[in-house]
Design a protein around this motif. Structure first.
Motif, PDB file in Angstrom:
ATOM      1  N   ILE A 264     -53.870 -27.660 -27.569  1.00 37.98           N
ATOM      2  CA  ILE A 264     -53.795 -28.897 -26.799  1.00 37.98           C
ATOM      3  C   ILE A 264     -54.049 -30.064 -27.747  1.00 37.98           C
ATOM      4  CG2 ILE A 264     -54.796 -30.242 -24.916  1.00 37.98           C
ATOM      5  CD1 ILE A 264     -55.532 -27.591 -23.577  1.00 37.98           C
ATOM      6  N   LYS A 265     -53.123 -31.009 -27.758  1.00 38.58           N
ATOM      7  CA  LYS A 265     -53.247 -32.211 -28.564  1.00 38.58           C
ATOM      8  C   LYS A 265     -53.247 -33.417 -27.637  1.00 38.58           C
ATOM      9  CE  LYS A 265     -51.010 -30.508 -32.787  1.00 38.58           C
ATOM     10  NZ  LYS A 265     -49.925 -30.784 -33.780  1.00 38.58           N
ATOM     11  N   GLY A 266     -54.402 -34.072 -27.551  1.00 39.56           N
ATOM     12  CA  GLY A 266     -54.497 -35.191 -26.636  1.00 39.56           C
ATOM     13  C   GLY A 266     -54.272 -34.746 -25.211  1.00 39.56           C
ATOM     14  N   GLU A 267     -53.249 -35.279 -24.564  1.00 39.41           N
ATOM     15  CA  GLU A 267     -52.937 -34.919 -23.187  1.00 39.41           C
ATOM     16  C   GLU A 267     -51.704 -34.026 -23.106  1.00 39.41           C
ATOM     17  OE1 GLU A 267     -53.279 -38.183 -20.315  1.00 39.41           O
ATOM     18  OE2 GLU A 267     -53.943 -39.435 -21.983  1.00 39.41           O
ATOM     19  N   LYS A 268     -51.459 -33.230 -24.169  1.00 42.00           N
ATOM     20  CA  LYS A 268     -50.260 -32.390 -24.210  1.00 42.00           C
ATOM     21  C   LYS A 268     -50.624 -30.954 -24.607  1.00 42.00           C
ATOM     22  CE  LYS A 268     -47.306 -36.239 -25.676  1.00 42.00           C
ATOM     23  NZ  LYS A 268     -46.394 -36.740 -26.744  1.00 42.00           N
ATOM     24  N   LEU A 269     -50.027 -29.991 -23.919  1.00 38.60           N
ATOM     25  CA  LEU A 269     -50.079 -28.588 -24.310  1.00 38.60           C
ATOM     26  C   LEU A 269     -48.847 -28.310 -25.149  1.00 38.60           C
ATOM     27  CD1 LEU A 269     -51.202 -25.661 -24.087  1.00 38.60           C
ATOM     28  CD2 LEU A 269     -49.859 -25.430 -21.981  1.00 38.60           C
ATOM     29  N   VAL A 270     -49.039 -27.890 -26.412  1.00 38.48           N
ATOM     30  CA  VAL A 270     -47.905 -27.759 -27.326  1.00 38.48           C
ATOM     31  C   VAL A 270     -47.781 -26.340 -27.857  1.00 38.48           C
ATOM     32  CG1 VAL A 270     -48.018 -30.181 -28.013  1.00 38.48           C
ATOM     33  CG2 VAL A 270     -49.257 -28.463 -29.347  1.00 38.48           C
ATOM     34  N   LYS A 271     -46.559 -26.005 -28.235  1.00 35.73           N
ATOM     35  CA  LYS A 271     -46.202 -24.709 -28.818  1.00 35.73           C
ATOM     36  C   LYS A 271     -45.569 -24.981 -30.172  1.00 35.73           C
ATOM     37  CE  LYS A 271     -43.062 -20.810 -27.794  1.00 35.73           C
ATOM     38  NZ  LYS A 271     -42.145 -20.259 -26.740  1.00 35.73           N
ATOM     39  N   ILE A 272     -46.099 -24.340 -31.219  1.00 36.07           N
ATOM     40  CA  ILE A 272     -45.664 -24.632 -32.588  1.00 36.07           C
ATOM     41  C   ILE A 272     -45.082 -23.367 -33.219  1.00 36.07           C
ATOM     42  CG2 ILE A 272     -46.363 -25.479 -34.856  1.00 36.07           C
ATOM     43  CD1 ILE A 272     -48.816 -26.734 -33.379  1.00 36.07           C
ATOM     44  N   ASN A 273     -43.850 -23.460 -33.695  1.00 35.82           N
ATOM     45  CA  ASN A 273     -43.226 -22.363 -34.424  1.00 35.82           C
ATOM     46  C   ASN A 273     -43.877 -22.272 -35.804  1.00 35.82           C
ATOM     47  OD1 ASN A 273     -41.372 -20.897 -36.194  1.00 35.82           O
ATOM     48  ND2 ASN A 273     -39.902 -21.026 -34.508  1.00 35.82           N
ATOM     49  N   LYS A 274     -44.551 -21.153 -36.090  1.00 39.42           N
ATOM     50  CA  LYS A 274     -45.295 -21.033 -37.345  1.00 39.42           C
ATOM     51  C   LYS A 274     -44.376 -21.064 -38.565  1.00 39.42           C
ATOM     52  CE  LYS A 274     -48.684 -18.252 -37.791  1.00 39.42           C
ATOM     53  NZ  LYS A 274     -49.477 -17.008 -37.861  1.00 39.42           N
ATOM     54  N   LYS A 275     -43.144 -20.628 -38.399  1.00 37.83           N
ATOM     55  CA  LYS A 275     -42.227 -20.568 -39.533  1.00 37.83           C
ATOM     56  C   LYS A 275     -41.578 -21.915 -39.798  1.00 37.83           C
ATOM     57  CE  LYS A 275     -38.358 -17.861 -41.372  1.00 37.83           C
ATOM     58  NZ  LYS A 275     -37.418 -16.728 -41.109  1.00 37.83           N
ATOM     59  N   THR A 276     -41.049 -22.547 -38.749  1.00 32.22           N
ATOM     60  CA  THR A 276     -40.317 -23.802 -38.924  1.00 32.22           C
ATOM     61  C   THR A 276     -41.188 -25.034 -38.716  1.00 32.22           C
ATOM     62  OG1 THR A 276     -39.667 -23.948 -36.593  1.00 32.22           O
ATOM     63  CG2 THR A 276     -38.253 -22.643 -38.064  1.00 32.22           C
TER      64      THR A 276
ATOM     65  N   GLU B   3     -41.712 -26.399 -36.031  1.00 32.48           N
ATOM     66  CA  GLU B   3     -41.188 -27.170 -34.905  1.00 32.48           C
ATOM     67  C   GLU B   3     -42.179 -27.150 -33.751  1.00 32.48           C
ATOM     68  OE1 GLU B   3     -37.333 -27.223 -31.848  1.00 32.48           O
ATOM     69  OE2 GLU B   3     -37.575 -25.641 -33.351  1.00 32.48           O
ATOM     70  N   GLU B   4     -42.404 -28.296 -33.156  1.00 34.39           N
ATOM     71  CA  GLU B   4     -43.404 -28.441 -32.092  1.00 34.39           C
ATOM     72  C   GLU B   4     -42.715 -28.741 -30.759  1.00 34.39           C
ATOM     73  OE1 GLU B   4     -46.857 -31.671 -31.399  1.00 34.39           O
ATOM     74  OE2 GLU B   4     -47.121 -30.421 -33.197  1.00 34.39           O
ATOM     75  N   THR B   5     -43.055 -27.960 -29.739  1.00 35.48           N
ATOM     76  CA  THR B   5     -42.489 -28.129 -28.407  1.00 35.48           C
ATOM     77  C   THR B   5     -43.598 -28.477 -27.428  1.00 35.48           C
ATOM     78  OG1 THR B   5     -40.765 -26.487 -28.884  1.00 35.48           O
ATOM     79  CG2 THR B   5     -41.144 -27.042 -26.570  1.00 35.48           C
ATOM     80  N   VAL B   6     -43.399 -29.521 -26.633  1.00 37.17           N
ATOM     81  CA  VAL B   6     -44.375 -29.901 -25.611  1.00 37.17           C
ATOM     82  C   VAL B   6     -44.106 -29.071 -24.358  1.00 37.17           C
ATOM     83  CG1 VAL B   6     -45.250 -31.751 -24.150  1.00 37.17           C
ATOM     84  CG2 VAL B   6     -44.613 -32.228 -26.533  1.00 37.17           C
ATOM     85  N   LEU B   7     -45.099 -28.296 -23.928  1.00 29.68           N
ATOM     86  CA  LEU B   7     -44.964 -27.454 -22.742  1.00 29.68           C
ATOM     87  C   LEU B   7     -45.377 -28.181 -21.471  1.00 29.68           C
ATOM     88  CD1 LEU B   7     -46.405 -24.082 -24.132  1.00 29.68           C
ATOM     89  CD2 LEU B   7     -44.033 -24.881 -24.132  1.00 29.68           C
ATOM     90  N   LEU B   8     -46.455 -28.955 -21.552  1.00 29.14           N
ATOM     91  CA  LEU B   8     -46.964 -29.699 -20.396  1.00 29.14           C
ATOM     92  C   LEU B   8     -47.638 -30.971 -20.877  1.00 29.14           C
ATOM     93  CD1 LEU B   8     -48.753 -27.031 -18.131  1.00 29.14           C
ATOM     94  CD2 LEU B   8     -46.738 -28.365 -17.502  1.00 29.14           C
ATOM     95  N   THR B   9     -47.649 -31.981 -20.029  1.00 30.81           N
ATOM     96  CA  THR B   9     -48.433 -33.182 -20.290  1.00 30.81           C
ATOM     97  C   THR B   9     -49.311 -33.457 -19.066  1.00 30.81           C
ATOM     98  OG1 THR B   9     -46.908 -34.797 -19.318  1.00 30.81           O
ATOM     99  CG2 THR B   9     -46.482 -34.095 -21.597  1.00 30.81           C
ATOM    100  N   GLU B  10     -50.298 -34.302 -19.239  1.00 32.53           N
ATOM    101  CA  GLU B  10     -51.180 -34.658 -18.124  1.00 32.53           C
ATOM    102  C   GLU B  10     -50.393 -35.281 -16.977  1.00 32.53           C
ATOM    103  OE1 GLU B  10     -54.390 -34.342 -16.100  1.00 32.53           O
ATOM    104  OE2 GLU B  10     -54.711 -34.040 -18.252  1.00 32.53           O
TER     105      GLU B  10
END
Length: 463
Positions: free
Chosen positions: A230-242, A244-251
């Motif tokens: 969780i970064k700030g008000e966002k739940l994020v998913k990060i590809n360990k290889k690339t 790349e960061e994807t936002v899954l949910l926000t407040e």
């Protein structure tokens, strides 16, 4: 010794008199009757191996499915299954197998291949095979990768066969029990090993997609090449290889309620990950003026994200203090959490200070998917010390929903109070005192409980 050798010779002769394998693989269900008089119902895995010429029965027409399988029997089945020829002139010497014995070449061959190994000169051919040994043997035999993703609550990284057991589970060869255990020390029967071997041989015989009974909990967790945090008000998913960061949910994806200031996502909130499902314990209501949590909750969402997949955890407990729920943990299909027996009123920041050297009685609750209401498990005392909300700058009260004095691993809850450090087994319900150390912080590793006492000294306790 002579009797043992004669018995082993009989076993191996039994496996040498097997039907010839058919040219084409046949799959169950089969129309013809089961060829063994002591088998009832659909014994498809046994029939599958029998029709391929890998197994046979005893001279009296039985298969004896419930007998523990021996290392000698495992060796014979694997050599046939893998079509491995016997060594012509093996040189390995076993203290418990004569070179003149009929089965010496088979055991020497399986040992030389590194599939089933002798130890200190002993091959132990008549010894029963455990589920852990089965996993290691099949992983080696079929050249499967070692797997570090934990799958069962009673198989920790400290177990010698940890990576082997995870491997056969992830490759759909062996599953666990309904309570999330694998029972690695239990003996394997002839019927069970037949099932494991059939699945290893042919993908069409394998189990459904594997389920991990072990969850991960932390500020950052990883699974299948991705990091979640969780970064700030966002739940994020990060590809360990690339990266790349994807936002899954926000407040902003959560509905608002009049009169409530809810915080579902905040830097430093711990998350729990299991089988691509994310659980987040959150502040269910916060006074916007003082930032003091006074009610808690949990929501879950898919690791694929999206606000439509969010579901709230219903704290339907037989207590007036469900709002004090803390220390939420996921184990298999079940959930554990604590509530305060006598709810504290958190009006001011100092109440969260580590200097508060008092105990509080907590109630441990358990809920499984087959019950509507949680079950009260036990009451215990724990220090009123809370984990910090690391990384957050938005709130004056920087604490999470967890006590420093309560920690879970896959099979055990650890806690400390003024009397010392304790463990409570989630498997057998037994409590043990581990130490008289007066602790102020605790962390778990794969094999130890790391304690910091009230004087700042570090201690390491074996699990």
């Amino acid at each position: 010794m002579k009797k043992i050798l004669i018995s082993l010779l009989t076993i191996l002769l039994m496996f040498s008199l097997l039907p010839t394998a058919q040219a084409e693989t046949e799959y169950p269900p089969y129309n013809e009757p089961v060829p063994f008089k002591d088998l009832r119902g659909a014994s498809w895995d046994i029939m599958f191996l029998y029709k391929k010429g890998i197994i046979g029965g005893y001279p009296d027409g039985t298969f004896r499915p419930n007998e523990p399988i021996t290392r000698a029997q495992v060796s014979a089945m694997l050599l046939r299954a893998l079509d491995i020829p016997l060594q012509e002139n093996p040189t390995v010497a076993f203290k418990d197998v004569s070179k003149n014995s009929t089965h010496y070449r088979a055991l020497a061959t399986i040992n030389d291949k590194g599939i089933l190994r002798g130890e200190n000169g002993y091959m132990r051919p008549a010894e029963q095979t455990t589920r852990a040994q089965m996993a290691a043997v099949l992983r080696r035999a079929f050249d499967l990768p070692l797997e570090l993703k934990p799958m069962f609550v009673d198989v920790s990284p400290a177990n010698w066969a940890f990576a082997d057991i995870n491997s056969v589970a992830l490759n759909r060869i062996a599953g666990g029990y309904q309570d999330g255990t694998f029972k690695p020390g239990n003996p394997v029967t002839r019927s069970q090993f037949s099932s494991f071997l059939a699945r290893a041989i042919d993908d069409k015989m394998k189990l459904p997609e594997p389920f991990s009974y072990v969850s991960q909990k932390g500020i950052v967790v990883e699974e299948d090449g991705f990091q979640y945090t969780i970064k700030g008000e966002k739940l994020v998913k990060i590809n360990k290889k690339t990266k790349e960061e994807t936002v899954l949910l926000t407040e902003q994806d959560f509905p608002t309620q009049d009169g409530l200031f809810e915080v579902h996502l905040e830097t430093g909130f711990p998350i729990i990950l299991q089988n691509n499902i994310i659980y987040v314990p959150y502040w269910a209501a916060v006074s916007q003026g003082t930032s003091i949590p006074y009610r808690y909750g949990v929501f879950r969402t898919s690791a694929q994200g999206g606000k439509n997949g969010v579901k709230y955890w219903n704290l339907d407990v037989d207590t007036d203090h469900a709002a004090s729920m803390r220390n939420f943990s996921v184990h298999g299909h079940a959930y554990y959490y604590t509530v305060e027996k006598k709810q504290r009123v958190f009006d001011y920041n100092p109440i969260f200070d580590d200097a508060v050297n008092v105990d509080q009685t907590l109630i441990l609750y358990h809920q499984s998917p087959d019950t509507w209401k949680p079950k009260k498990v036990m009451e215990f005392d724990a220090r009123v010390i809370f984990e910090p909300l690391e990384g957050s700058t938005r709130f004056s009260t920087n604490v999470t929903q967890n006590n420093k004095s309560v920690k879970f691993d896959a099979s055990t809850m650890y806690y400390f109070n003024k009397k010392g450090v304790f463990s409570y087994s989630l498997l057998d319900g037994k409590t043990k005192k581990r130490s008289s150390i007066q602790a102020k912080d605790m962390k778990l590793t794969d094999t130890t409980v790391e304690i910091i006492d009230v004087n700042g000294k570090k201690h390491s306790l074996k699990k």
